[in-house]
Each structure stands twice: as structure tokens, then as C-alpha cells.
Design an enzyme around this catalytic site. Sequence first.
Site, PDB file in Angstrom:
ATOM      1  N   ASN A  50     -11.133   8.131  30.071  1.00  0.00           N
ATOM      2  CA  ASN A  50     -10.175   8.246  31.224  1.00  0.00           C
ATOM      3  C   ASN A  50     -10.798   7.729  32.572  1.00  0.00           C
ATOM      4  O   ASN A  50     -12.014   7.929  32.827  1.00  0.00           O
ATOM      5  CB  ASN A  50      -9.415   9.665  31.346  1.00  0.00           C
ATOM      6  CG  ASN A  50     -10.466  10.827  31.958  1.00  0.00           C
ATOM      7  OD1 ASN A  50     -11.742  10.679  31.378  1.00  0.00           O
ATOM      8  ND2 ASN A  50     -10.009  11.621  32.544  1.00  0.00           N
TER       9      ASN A  50
ATOM     10  N   CYS B  74      -5.524   6.828  31.193  1.00  0.00           N
ATOM     11  CA  CYS B  74      -6.028   7.706  30.197  1.00  0.00           C
ATOM     12  C   CYS B  74      -7.031   7.070  29.099  1.00  0.00           C
ATOM     13  O   CYS B  74      -6.949   5.697  28.846  1.00  0.00           O
ATOM     14  CB  CYS B  74      -4.897   8.469  29.088  1.00  0.00           C
ATOM     15  SG  CYS B  74      -3.946   9.409  30.143  1.00  0.00           S
TER      16      CYS B  74
ATOM     17  N   GLU C 289      -7.231   7.043  25.904  1.00  0.00           N
ATOM     18  CA  GLU C 289      -6.739   6.397  24.758  1.00  0.00           C
ATOM     19  C   GLU C 289      -5.918   4.887  25.190  1.00  0.00           C
ATOM     20  O   GLU C 289      -6.116   4.037  24.321  1.00  0.00           O
ATOM     21  CB  GLU C 289      -5.348   7.275  24.331  1.00  0.00           C
ATOM     22  CG  GLU C 289      -5.989   8.763  23.555  1.00  0.00           C
ATOM     23  CD  GLU C 289      -5.781   9.688  24.813  1.00  0.00           C
ATOM     24  OE1 GLU C 289      -5.653  10.974  24.381  1.00  0.00           O
ATOM     25  OE2 GLU C 289      -5.900   9.271  25.932  1.00  0.00           O
TER      26      GLU C 289
END
Length: 165
Positions: free
Chosen positions: A62, A73, A75
Site C-alpha cells: 500500500n 492499496c 492489491e
Amino acid sequence: MKEEKFEFTYTVFENSNQLSPADILLVEKARQQTAIAYAPYSNFQVAAAAQLINGEILVGTNQENAAYPVSICAERVLLGTIANHFPNMPIVTMAISFNSAFVLTNQPISPCGMCRQALAEYEMRTQQFIRLLLTGQSGAVWLIPQATYLLPLAFSAKALAVPKT
């Protein structure tokens, strides 16, 4: 009227030692990478590690910003990295972990709604489910067989292709 139901099954491992060697490696990579996350405001460092279908392992963390909406984030950082370096390459498994000075880190973490949408889109784009290994710095690991299980009614390209009548 018709009632619909959605449910899914996932596996809970007591700890990462119960995983396959490949999954242990991915979980450990995610746990280690939390140390380089840029999270000076929340002090909630998140990292994701993905194994691609070609065997490559990439990571993302992040990246916070003083203007919170600019933050991104782990991901989605990882998905962007993969898309740029290995366009349309399917992800086999993604491990997600976190570290925090203020929160117990022996509990699994789950992606936020925005990341769930991005993961669902990536599955659709590559036509392959992404296995998710959700964990903290220690303790349980949840194995989710496909990312779309976390967002069953995801917005998709199908909604954009419906002609007006």
C-alpha cells in the site's frame, strides 16, 4: 418473487505451516514485504504477493498519501505492476498480509471493496480464477478459491454492454 442465495466455502488453516511449500513461500513474501509499505498516516502496512501462471512472483504494497483519496492499496499496486510487466498474464495465487503497531496481526485480512472489484475484473480479463491466501503476520490463513467469491454481484463489462430497449 424469487429468492436467490450466494454462499461459498473456504479453507481455514491454523497457521501457514499447514500450506503447500509454494503457498508458504507466497505468504512469507507478503508478510516480509509489509516492512516496505508506505503507510505513515494509518501505520497499517499491507502487502500482496502473487504467483503468475509463468511462475514469476511479484509484490505490491500500500502507498498512502496525505490526501487520503490518492492512496492506493497493495492489491491494486500489484495488479498494476503485473499488468504493466506481464500484460494479460493470469495470476494463480495471491497472498495478502498486513502489519500494524496498533492492531493484532494474527488475524487474516480481507481486501477492501475497491480491491475486490479490481480482482474480479482481473479474473474476468484473464479468464482465470485467482486463489487468495489471506493472513496477518502469524496465525490463521484463509484460502479463498477465487477472488470473485468476495464480491458476488460485482459490476462488470456485461452491465456496460446491455442495449437500451
